[in-house]
Design a protein around this motif. Structure first.
Motif, PDB file in Angstrom:
ATOM      1  N   ALA A 113       0.763  -1.467  -0.183  1.00 28.36           N
ATOM      2  CA  ALA A 113       0.072   0.118   0.098  1.00 28.36           C
ATOM      3  C   ALA A 113       0.858   1.218  -0.116  1.00 28.36           C
ATOM      4  O   ALA A 113       0.610   2.073  -0.839  1.00 28.36           O
ATOM      5  N   LEU A 114       2.115   1.240   0.759  1.00 27.75           N
ATOM      6  CA  LEU A 114       2.852   2.272   0.831  1.00 27.75           C
ATOM      7  C   LEU A 114       3.432   2.560  -0.509  1.00 27.75           C
ATOM      8  O   LEU A 114       3.834   3.771  -0.958  1.00 27.75           O
ATOM      9  N   TYR A 115       3.936   1.485  -0.910  1.00 28.56           N
ATOM     10  CA  TYR A 115       4.607   1.603  -2.217  1.00 28.56           C
ATOM     11  C   TYR A 115       3.582   2.102  -3.284  1.00 28.56           C
ATOM     12  O   TYR A 115       4.214   3.045  -3.978  1.00 28.56           O
ATOM     13  N   LEU A 116       2.749   1.552  -3.449  1.00 31.23           N
ATOM     14  CA  LEU A 116       1.537   1.950  -4.551  1.00 31.23           C
ATOM     15  C   LEU A 116       1.238   3.706  -4.272  1.00 31.23           C
ATOM     16  O   LEU A 116       1.012   4.258  -5.277  1.00 31.23           O
ATOM     17  N   SER A 117       1.037   3.802  -2.929  1.00 31.84           N
ATOM     18  CA  SER A 117       0.503   5.252  -2.923  1.00 31.84           C
ATOM     19  C   SER A 117       1.519   6.259  -2.918  1.00 31.84           C
ATOM     20  O   SER A 117       1.404   7.427  -3.424  1.00 31.84           O
ATOM     21  N   GLU A 118       3.018   5.933  -2.364  1.00 31.40           N
ATOM     22  CA  GLU A 118       3.971   7.113  -2.311  1.00 31.40           C
ATOM     23  C   GLU A 118       5.168   7.011  -3.167  1.00 31.40           C
ATOM     24  O   GLU A 118       5.620   7.923  -3.594  1.00 31.40           O
ATOM     25  N   PHE A 119       5.407   5.768  -3.817  1.00 30.11           N
ATOM     26  CA  PHE A 119       6.476   5.543  -4.501  1.00 30.11           C
ATOM     27  C   PHE A 119       6.290   5.312  -6.057  1.00 30.11           C
ATOM     28  O   PHE A 119       7.325   5.394  -6.974  1.00 30.11           O
ATOM     29  N   ALA A 120       5.212   4.412  -6.250  1.00 26.01           N
ATOM     30  CA  ALA A 120       5.246   3.685  -7.720  1.00 26.01           C
ATOM     31  C   ALA A 120       4.770   4.870  -8.519  1.00 26.01           C
ATOM     32  O   ALA A 120       4.109   5.883  -8.270  1.00 26.01           O
ATOM     33  N   ASP A 122       2.714   5.607 -12.335  1.00 30.47           N
ATOM     34  CA  ASP A 122       1.575   5.573 -12.758  1.00 30.47           C
ATOM     35  C   ASP A 122       1.326   4.218 -13.407  1.00 30.47           C
ATOM     36  O   ASP A 122       0.412   3.457 -13.286  1.00 30.47           O
ATOM     37  N   ARG A 123       2.369   3.992 -14.269  1.00 32.91           N
ATOM     38  CA  ARG A 123       2.543   2.766 -15.030  1.00 32.91           C
ATOM     39  C   ARG A 123       2.694   1.595 -14.036  1.00 32.91           C
ATOM     40  O   ARG A 123       1.771   0.438 -14.487  1.00 32.91           O
ATOM     41  N   VAL A 124       3.456   1.693 -13.008  1.00 31.84           N
ATOM     42  CA  VAL A 124       3.634   0.469 -12.238  1.00 31.84           C
ATOM     43  C   VAL A 124       2.357   0.221 -11.571  1.00 31.84           C
ATOM     44  O   VAL A 124       1.745  -1.033 -11.322  1.00 31.84           O
ATOM     45  N   ARG A 125       1.530   1.271 -11.028  1.00 30.60           N
ATOM     46  CA  ARG A 125       0.303   1.226 -10.197  1.00 30.60           C
ATOM     47  C   ARG A 125      -0.791   0.657 -11.011  1.00 30.60           C
ATOM     48  O   ARG A 125      -1.568  -0.160 -10.465  1.00 30.60           O
ATOM     49  N   THR A 126      -0.961   0.825 -12.391  1.00 28.66           N
ATOM     50  CA  THR A 126      -1.882   0.177 -13.206  1.00 28.66           C
ATOM     51  C   THR A 126      -1.513  -1.147 -13.604  1.00 28.66           C
ATOM     52  O   THR A 126      -2.439  -1.812 -13.949  1.00 28.66           O
ATOM     53  N   ILE A 127      -0.321  -1.798 -13.285  1.00 24.39           N
ATOM     54  CA  ILE A 127      -0.078  -3.193 -13.451  1.00 24.39           C
ATOM     55  C   ILE A 127      -0.368  -3.901 -12.059  1.00 24.39           C
ATOM     56  O   ILE A 127      -0.807  -5.074 -12.396  1.00 24.39           O
ATOM     57  N   VAL A 128       0.161  -3.281 -10.914  1.00 27.30           N
ATOM     58  CA  VAL A 128       0.213  -3.927  -9.633  1.00 27.30           C
ATOM     59  C   VAL A 128      -1.262  -4.228  -9.281  1.00 27.30           C
ATOM     60  O   VAL A 128      -1.637  -5.140  -8.569  1.00 27.30           O
ATOM     61  N   LYS A 129      -2.125  -3.104  -9.400  1.00 26.19           N
ATOM     62  CA  LYS A 129      -3.108  -3.103  -8.721  1.00 26.19           C
ATOM     63  C   LYS A 129      -4.205  -4.144  -9.427  1.00 26.19           C
ATOM     64  O   LYS A 129      -4.922  -5.007  -8.639  1.00 26.19           O
ATOM     65  N   PRO A 130      -4.216  -4.578 -10.831  1.00 28.56           N
ATOM     66  CA  PRO A 130      -4.933  -5.352 -11.319  1.00 28.56           C
ATOM     67  C   PRO A 130      -4.412  -6.962 -10.840  1.00 28.56           C
ATOM     68  O   PRO A 130      -5.263  -7.822 -10.784  1.00 28.56           O
ATOM     69  N   VAL A 131      -3.013  -7.050 -10.673  1.00 28.71           N
ATOM     70  CA  VAL A 131      -2.439  -8.248 -10.376  1.00 28.71           C
ATOM     71  C   VAL A 131      -3.097  -8.568  -8.694  1.00 28.71           C
ATOM     72  O   VAL A 131      -3.486  -9.666  -8.617  1.00 28.71           O
ATOM     73  N   ASP A 188      -5.971   3.040  -0.514  1.00 32.38           N
ATOM     74  CA  ASP A 188      -7.040   4.139  -0.709  1.00 32.38           C
ATOM     75  C   ASP A 188      -7.090   5.118   0.202  1.00 32.38           C
ATOM     76  O   ASP A 188      -7.008   6.338   0.037  1.00 32.38           O
ATOM     77  N   ALA A 189      -6.985   4.389   1.452  1.00 30.95           N
ATOM     78  CA  ALA A 189      -6.853   5.566   2.817  1.00 30.95           C
ATOM     79  C   ALA A 189      -5.541   6.169   2.754  1.00 30.95           C
ATOM     80  O   ALA A 189      -5.869   7.675   2.928  1.00 30.95           O
ATOM     81  N   LEU A 190      -4.477   5.760   2.146  1.00 34.00           N
ATOM     82  CA  LEU A 190      -3.254   6.563   1.873  1.00 34.00           C
ATOM     83  C   LEU A 190      -3.440   7.707   0.947  1.00 34.00           C
ATOM     84  O   LEU A 190      -2.700   8.885   1.091  1.00 34.00           O
TER      85      LEU A 190
END
Length: 315
Positions: A113-120, A122-131, A188-190
């Motif tokens: 959650a911290l990685y997706l919210s603060e460090f990832a 947009d491209r990485v986020r669109t890949i990791v969340k569907p996984v 989502d909360a972060l």
């Protein structure tokens, strides 16, 4: 100036058609709330019916078995010659698996959650969340067979004392199963924390990691804790993984390497035909189910209270 062509007046048939269309729209607007109310009523009545069935069948069970024995006895032996109905071994088995699942899911879920919210990006986020969503959609029976045929033999190579049925293997798989719940809801909360807090921390010279750990995470603590509590509630109610990989030996100890039995696993065991209709063993599954309902209901109430009590309001 270009003169506008006057609109053609409607004839009587067109006026009648317009009025009929308006009446149909008005009837539809009145009908949609009624349909939505019926849908909500069905869900409420279904819930009341399920709870009512649990309560009435549980009362029948306690008319045959002492509630003091149910709460205080240290053995669960419903199939013995002199049956003993002490719920504590099933509760301890459930809590052992849930604790192991939390040890696996909590650090990994918060890290994701911290990685997706603060460090990832947009491209990485669109890949990791569907996984993560795919991981959440895997049937639990697949997790159970994977725990039994892969995770347990792997653990036995590391710790030979682990039995083929144990608490560690299903605990690990349940942790992986609830990981998307913690990661997604916590992310989502972060993400809902205002950017002004981040910018203020950066302006004071904080690093990105310090901002994430000391500013964003405390600000989103209510949502994170609520996601963890909901994940624990799901772990307590998990059935197929513990039924396949945990075993069916209710023991009142804290040895995670031995065979266990959880509340849900016992319900599965009896539901497969091990007890006849109307017997005390048959009614015991309702008592166990009601106990499980109290656990999950309490966890949901706790999650709602935490969300309201520690929610941060930003303008």
């Amino acid at each position: 100036m270009v003169s506008q062509k006057p609109s053609t007046p409607l004839n009587v048939q067109q006026l009648i058609a317009q009025q009929q269309k308006k009446r149909r729209l008005r009837r539809l607007e009145k009908g949609v709330p009624a349909l939505l109310f019926i849908a909500a009523l069905i869900s409420v009545l279904t819930t009341i019916g399920i709870i009512g069935t649990l309560i009435f069948e549980t009362i029948e069970f306690f008319s045959r078995v002492s509630i003091v024995e149910y709460v205080t006895a240290r053995e669960w032996l419903p199939f013995a010659g002199e049956p003993v109905y002490g719920i504590l071994p099933l509760v301890v088995g459930t809590l052992k698996v849930t604790a192991i699942a939390l040890v696996v899911a909590l650090p990994l879920g918060l890290a994701v959650a911290l990685y997706l919210s603060e460090f990832a990006s947009d491209r990485v986020r669109t890949i990791v969340k569907p996984v993560l969503e795919v991981l959440a959609g895997i049937p639990t029976i697949v997790y159970g067979f994977f725990a039994l045929t892969f995770v347990t033999p792997l653990l036995q190579q590391i710790v030979p004392q682990i039995q083929i049925f144990n608490a560690i293997s299903p605990g690990i798989m349940i942790g992986i199963m609830i990981l998307p719940t913690i990661a997604s809801l916590s992310e989502d909360a972060l993400s809902s924390v205002p950017k002004s807090l981040r910018e203020g921390a950066f302006g004071l010279g904080a690093t990105k990691l310090e901002v994430a750990m000391k500013v964003v995470l405390p600000a989103a603590l209510s949502g994170v804790v609520a996601s963890v509590v909901l994940a624990i509630s799901r772990a307590i109610g998990e059935t197929m993984i513990v039924s396949l990989a945990g075993g069916s030996t209710p023991l009142l100890n804290f040895d995670v390497a031995q065979s266990i039995q959880t509340m849900t696993a016992y319900i599965v065991q009896v539901s497969t035909g091990d007890a006849g209709y109307g017997t005390t063993i048959y009614y015991s599954i309702y008592a166990v189910g009601f106990t499980l309902f109290l656990f999950t209901f309490g966890m949901n109430i706790l999650a709602r209270w935490i969300s309201k009590r520690f929610r941060e309001a930003y303008e």
